[in-house]
Design a protein around this motif. Structure first.
Motif, short mmCIF file in Angstrom:
data_model
loop_
_atom_site.label_atom_id
_atom_site.label_comp_id
_atom_site.label_asym_id
_atom_site.label_seq_id
_atom_site.Cartn_x
_atom_site.Cartn_y
_atom_site.Cartn_z
N ALA A 1 1.82 3.31 19.98
CA ALA A 1 2.15 2.18 19.11
C ALA A 1 1.26 2.19 17.87
O ALA A 1 1.73 1.98 16.74
CB ALA A 1 2.00 0.87 19.86
N MET A 2 -0.06 2.43 18.09
CA MET A 2 -0.98 2.51 16.96
C MET A 2 -0.66 3.72 16.10
O MET A 2 -0.71 3.67 14.87
CB MET A 2 -2.42 2.59 17.49
CG MET A 2 -3.48 2.53 16.39
SD MET A 2 -3.63 0.90 15.64
CE MET A 2 -4.58 0.04 16.89
N PHE A 3 -0.32 4.84 16.73
CA PHE A 3 0.02 6.08 16.03
C PHE A 3 1.20 5.85 15.07
O PHE A 3 1.19 6.32 13.93
CB PHE A 3 0.38 7.15 17.07
CG PHE A 3 0.57 8.54 16.50
CD1 PHE A 3 -0.43 9.48 16.62
CD2 PHE A 3 1.76 8.90 15.88
CE1 PHE A 3 -0.25 10.77 16.12
CE2 PHE A 3 1.94 10.18 15.37
CZ PHE A 3 0.92 11.11 15.50
N ASN A 4 2.21 5.13 15.53
CA ASN A 4 3.44 4.94 14.74
C ASN A 4 3.30 3.87 13.68
O ASN A 4 4.12 3.82 12.75
CB ASN A 4 4.60 4.59 15.67
CG ASN A 4 4.97 5.74 16.58
OD1 ASN A 4 4.76 6.91 16.25
ND2 ASN A 4 5.52 5.42 17.75
N THR A 5 2.31 3.01 13.83
CA THR A 5 2.12 1.94 12.85
C THR A 5 1.48 2.51 11.59
O THR A 5 0.58 3.34 11.66
CB THR A 5 1.23 0.83 13.44
OG1 THR A 5 1.86 0.33 14.61
CG2 THR A 5 1.04 -0.31 12.45
N ARG A 6 1.96 2.05 10.44
CA ARG A 6 1.42 2.54 9.17
C ARG A 6 0.57 1.45 8.53
O ARG A 6 0.99 0.31 8.42
CB ARG A 6 2.56 2.93 8.21
CG ARG A 6 3.48 3.98 8.80
CD ARG A 6 2.76 5.29 9.07
NE ARG A 6 3.29 5.95 10.27
CZ ARG A 6 2.91 7.13 10.70
NH1 ARG A 6 1.96 7.79 10.08
NH2 ARG A 6 3.44 7.65 11.79
N SER A 7 -0.63 1.84 8.12
CA SER A 7 -1.57 0.88 7.55
C SER A 7 -1.30 0.71 6.06
O SER A 7 -1.09 1.68 5.34
CB SER A 7 -3.00 1.36 7.76
OG SER A 7 -3.88 0.54 7.03
N TYR A 8 -1.32 -0.54 5.61
CA TYR A 8 -1.16 -0.82 4.19
C TYR A 8 -2.48 -1.24 3.55
O TYR A 8 -2.52 -1.70 2.42
CB TYR A 8 -0.12 -1.94 3.98
CG TYR A 8 1.25 -1.57 4.49
CD1 TYR A 8 2.10 -0.79 3.71
CD2 TYR A 8 1.69 -1.97 5.74
CE1 TYR A 8 3.36 -0.42 4.17
CE2 TYR A 8 2.95 -1.62 6.20
CZ TYR A 8 3.77 -0.85 5.41
OH TYR A 8 5.01 -0.50 5.87
N ASP A 9 -3.59 -1.10 4.31
CA ASP A 9 -4.91 -1.49 3.82
C ASP A 9 -5.54 -0.28 3.14
O ASP A 9 -5.84 0.73 3.78
CB ASP A 9 -5.79 -1.97 5.00
CG ASP A 9 -7.06 -2.65 4.51
OD1 ASP A 9 -7.59 -2.22 3.47
OD2 ASP A 9 -7.50 -3.60 5.18
N ASP A 10 -5.77 -0.36 1.83
CA ASP A 10 -6.32 0.77 1.08
C ASP A 10 -7.70 1.18 1.58
O ASP A 10 -8.10 2.33 1.46
CB ASP A 10 -6.40 0.43 -0.41
CG ASP A 10 -5.03 0.30 -1.03
OD1 ASP A 10 -4.08 0.89 -0.48
OD2 ASP A 10 -4.91 -0.38 -2.07
N GLN A 11 -8.47 0.20 2.16
CA GLN A 11 -9.83 0.49 2.57
C GLN A 11 -9.89 1.46 3.74
O GLN A 11 -10.90 2.15 3.94
CB GLN A 11 -10.55 -0.81 2.94
CG GLN A 11 -10.79 -1.73 1.74
CD GLN A 11 -11.57 -2.96 2.13
OE1 GLN A 11 -12.09 -3.06 3.24
NE2 GLN A 11 -11.67 -3.92 1.21
#
Length: 985
Positions: free
Chosen positions: A47-57
């Motif tokens: 689930a974490m693998f497939n999630t895409r982060s939108y946080d530039d940091q």
């Protein structure tokens, strides 16, 4: 590594879609629920693998931190369970990662496929496990980098997990995260992000310098061995490089090191140095991609400095520069390659079917700057501007890039050489023809040509490949050519760029191999057509209106709710007052009358008729054409419903009346019908006469056909041009036989009035024959006349009426000939025919106008039997008795064409050295000097390989349209204006 400060920042955050905290591991030391724990761990991780982060940091990374309780803010030793017992599975972190990777590979596959496989590509680098010492305890951090795929469950394993599931993390209404199965919309959104990740960080095709190394070895150390020393490609860690050595017993090793656009430079340098992969005392060529994965230029000076400190004999190059300098730079220094010639100054940027916002040149540039797209096919109908668009693109490309070379291959100009070859299936075959034709001493071999293309040093344009397809047939393997571009010319660095232009008719769209990009040019809309005429006529409103009025006869309307459009080539011919139909369309229409594959008007008519068959079950195409023919011939394109009903009744098709009243080629208004365009009245008359000739229905000549031929046929007029284009030049021999047969009463045409019979046999049919054989010279034309009309030493029953030939002097040699019962009426080149004291006319009528303006004649009173002839049209000419032939003008034309052709080479006007030009034209140097005086040929100073400052001659930009005498027609406006200007010299 994660710094203490960064780790502290992470644990001070709240859980979200890219950050999760676990107070303890998934199972305790007793291992009672170990399998259940694995299932839960794999679900959380996927689930974490497939999630895409939108946080530039966080730079696309996701984190699971073990040993931290976000509620109490307490840190626990990750190795211990909640009872303080050690969990043996966590003692060795490396072993833990190995076990985790094995479990992932057994439970999941990648979605979508990456590099053609469902294996979890580079999963070992995408996952990192780090132990962090913090506040007297140790936490475990699982780091997940962005990947070029999603994890999809292989089978039903674990509670609530099914085959095909894609898990992700999302925020609940209270802003806390939870795991969930992605729905279709969410998966589609994730795939869009995946595409961006792959473009940025994960190439579908690996690049390699192997062929560069091989070419260097072949040129400098033939017989040496190439040894692959190392090849590391981890796009997650950035350790990406390739090392080869060229080794021989007679020389020290030479190393080649390749840093890709994805290489982390410092990290990879340290990696190579620590593993001692390169002997620091040997020569090292460091080859670099020009830009990094973000599109910025790689700092070659910085890399050179880093390596020089440790590898003293290292040299750094961008790959294309290395290949150019070390392998084949001198091979580009000849006229086979494009040299930045000036192009058509009247270019208007067209649009394509792929975009209504971006012009074709912008889309071609987007393709050019894209990765791993070696082939672009620019399609379109004949005359839509494919060649012009490509030429303007390569001009701008050549101007903006210092190290680019263009191999522009005009198929038309080398088609005769192509026909001599057994097979054509490779770009190198085309290059070889050009090299041989230009007598090159230094030539590319196939390997170097492919390498120069693959390295990005060469752009190849195959212009007009449809002509090769049409004439070469099965000896030209288009599939083999395409496959060679993808396999042989794009095998290393993926910088290959090949542009093919082709008419739609010849391009099979099913040949979509690899990343083949196709663009189809649209014709001009009205706005672009007006813009074109405004440009060529310098915004002169009267000429723009006149040109658009002519163009309105030739606008395209496909019958849909689309605006009418115009073919650029036709617009250009309108500018020259010449209209040419030049369109090939890939259709299968049931018609024996319409030449739809080569005639744009036939295409429109056939498609309109076919649409009526499909929509309204109307008559077959050729039956519809018969009806339109009668409307044109009997009613000149305008009739009422009753007339149409009579036509349909005679064809037993009255039931189709309402279908024709609603036909797209007709306009129905208050009980009257007419052709939608006035042009169609002439068009269908031509179709009717074409069928008459093609089907050899000469025994059925009646007054209708006779009158139609007499009214419509005139030398060089639009109708005659249309008719002879349909019949083809090969029909001229058959036409001669027909005229001979009719002249000798082979068919019973006595029912036609005497005057019309005379006009039919000569003024109509003979003029058509002359037009079809307009390549004949005066003597050949005269012999043709004698062959048909001479009897017992006299030319009998010859009638030449309304014969005008502004573009070609249609004259005869009347010396020694006798004429009886003939008519010369409005034949304005009659005075230019040659006569002598033996020429005699009896029972002949001469009606004006019989001379061209300002011309005299050598006919005399002694040639006329005034007792039997009517000479009203000759009176003025007989008084002057001045010979007429303008030999000087003909000679000037020949000399000008000869000089202009000297500058023409492979589709462009090229520069020529002053001394060579003067030597070549020393016999006609006066004409050459005159062309310089009036500004057709200009001179400039430029450094050449022979001299620092040499004088070069070139064709002025104002006369670039002289190209038409080589590409399209025997003459053009510019040529005629030059001849006129030279008359005063």
């Amino acid at each position: 590594m994660i710094s203490d400060r960064y780790f502290e920042d992470l644990v001070n955050r709240d859980e979200n879609t890219w950050l999760e905290f676990k107070s303890y591991w998934y199972w305790d030391a007793s291992n009672n629920k170990k399998e259940e724990g694995w299932n839960e761990l794999l679900k959380d991780l996927s689930a974490m693998f497939n999630t895409r982060s939108y946080d530039d940091q966080v730079n696309g990374r996701k984190y699971i931190i073990f040993g931290y309780d976000e509620k109490t803010r307490n840190h626990n030793n990750y190795r211990e369970d909640r009872h303080g017992n050690d969990i043996t599975d966590l003692i060795d972190i490396n072993q833990l990662k190995d076990n985790l990777v094995k479990k992932l590979k057994s439970r999941f596959l990648c979605y979508p496929l990456f590099k053609g496989s469902s294996d979890l590509y580079d999963i070992e680098s995408i996952l990192e496990i780090k132990a962090i010492n913090y506040k007297d305890t140790t936490n475990l951090v699982l780091i997940i980098h962005d990947a070029p795929y999603l994890l999809q469950s292989k089978s039903n394993t674990g509670k609530g997990t099914r085959s095909g599931d894609i898990w992700l993390r999302k925020l609940k209404s209270d802003k806390t995260p939870e795991n969930d199965i992605a729905d279709h919309a969410q998966v589609s959104e994730l795939l869009e992000i995946i595409r961006d990740i792959k473009l940025k960080s994960y190439p579908e095709k690996e690049t390699t310098i192997l062929k560069v190394v091989e070419a260097f070895r072949d040129k400098n150390l033939p017989g040496a061995d190439i040894i692959s020393k190392a090849n590391e490609r981890s796009y997650t860690t950035g350790i990406c490089y390739e090392i080869y050595s060229v080794e021989s017993e007679f020389s020290n090793p030479i190393y080649f090191l390749y840093f890709t656009k994805y290489t982390s430079q410092n990290k990879t340098f340290d990696h190579i140095k620590n593993l001692d992969l390169i002997n620091k005392n040997e020569k090292v060529f460091i080859l670099l991609d020009t830009v990094n994965k973000k599109g910025g230029k790689i700092d070659i000076d910085r890399i050179s400095y880093i390596f020089k400190e440790f590898y003293k004999k290292s040299e750094s190059y961008y790959i294309e520069n290395f290949s150019l300098i070390k392998l084949y730079e001198e091979l580009f220094n000849n006229d086979v390659f494009y040299k930045g010639q000036t192009l058509n100054k009247n270019f208007i940027k067209p649009y394509t079917e792929e975009s209504s916002d971006k012009t074709a040149d912008l889309l071609i540039n987007e393709w050019y700057t894209s990765n791993n797209h070696p082939l672009l096919v620019l399609k379109g109908s004949g005359g839509c501007g494919k060649t012009t668009v490509v030429k303007n693109f390569i001009k701008s490309l050549y101007s903006s890039q210092s190290n680019i070379n263009v191999l522009y291959i005009n198929s038309h100009e080398i088609i005769n050489d192509i026909m001599k070859m057994d097979k054509i299936e490779d770009i190198f075959d085309f290059y070889s023809i050009l090299a041989t034709k230009n007598n090159l001493r230094k030539k590319f071999n196939k390997k170097l040509l492919a390498l120069s293309s693959d390295n990005g040093n060469l752009v190849v344009v195959l212009d007009g490949i449809d002509e090769v397809i049409a004439k070469k047939g099965s000896d030209f393997d288009l599939n083999a050519l395409i496959e060679s571009i993808f396999n042989d010319y794009s095998g290393n660095l993926n910088k290959t760029k090949v542009i093919i232009t082709c008419r739609d008719f010849f391009w099979d769209e099913s040949q979509n191999i690899g990343n083949l990009k196709t663009l189809r040019l649209k014709p001009f809309d009205q706005k672009l057509a007006e813009k074109y005429f405004a440009k060529v006529f310098n915004n002169e409103s009267k000429k723009i209106r006149q040109s658009m009025a002519i163009a309105s006869d030739f606008k395209i309307n496909d019958g849909k709710d689309e605006p009418e459009s115009y073919i650029p080539y036709i617009l250009d011919m309108i500018k020259e007052n010449i209209v040419i139909d030049d369109n090939s369309l890939n259709l299968e229409l049931k018609t024996e009358v319409l030449q739809y594959s080569s005639n744009v008007h036939d295409y429109l008519v056939a498609k309109s008729c076919e649409r009526e068959i499909i929509k309204l079950d109307n008559l077959e195409i050729d039956e519809q054409i018969k009806i339109f023919n009668r409307i044109a011939i009997e009613y000149d394109g305008i009739l009422n419903e009753r007339h149409l009903e009579n036509i349909l009744d005679s064809m037993h098709a009255t039931k189709n009346l309402n279908k024709f009243k609603d036909h797209p080629l007709l306009v129905h208004d208050n009980g009257n019908l007419s052709f939608r365009y006035d042009f169609f009245a002439t068009y269908f008359k031509c179709l009717y006469l074409y069928s008459f000739f093609a089907n050899e229905e000469f025994d059925s000549i009646d007054s209708t056909k006779s009158n139609l031929l007499i009214r419509q046929i005139s030398f060089g007029n639009e109708f005659t041009l249309m008719l002879k284009t349909r019949l083809g030049t090969s029909f001229s021999e058959k036409l001669k036989e027909i005229i001979l047969f009719l002249v000798n009463n082979g068919y019973q045409i006595n029912h036609i009035q005497d005057g019309n019979r005379l006009m039919l046999l000569s003024s109509a049919l003979f003029i058509l024959l002359l037009d079809m054989r307009n390549e004949l010279d005066k003597n050949e034309r005269t012999n043709l006349m004698r062959e048909i009309y001479e009897k017992d030493g006299y030319i009998e029953n010859l009638s030449i009426v309304d014969l005008h030939s502004d573009s070609k002097n249609i004259i005869f040699d009347f010396k020694g000939m006798k004429f009886n019962n003939c008519l010369f009426n409005n034949y304005d080149r009659f005075s230019e025919c040659t006569f002598d004291e033996h020429t005699i006319f009896k029972n002949t009528v001469f009606k004006p106008k019989l001379s061209h303006k300002g011309l005299n004649t050598n006919i005399s009173n002694f040639n006329i039997d005034f007792s039997t002839c009517n000479t009203v049209g000759l009176d003025d000419l007989l008084e002057k008795k001045i010979a007429l032939k303008d030999m000087k003008k003909d000679e000037t034309r020949r000399n000008v064409k000869r000089i202009i052709s000297y500058f023409w080479n492979n589709g462009y006007f090229t520069d020529k050295l002053e001394r060579e030009a003067k030597n070549r034209f020393k016999n006609i140097y006066q004409t050459f000097e005159n062309l310089c005086d009036i500004g057709v040929i200009l001179a400039k100073k430029q450094s050449t390989s022979q001299k620092r400052q040499d004088t070069l001659y070139y064709i002025s930009d104002d006369y670039l349209d002289l190209r038409k005498i080589f590409e399209e027609n025997n003459s053009c406006y510019e040529l005629e204006s030059i001849i006129k200007k030279l008359e005063s010299y």
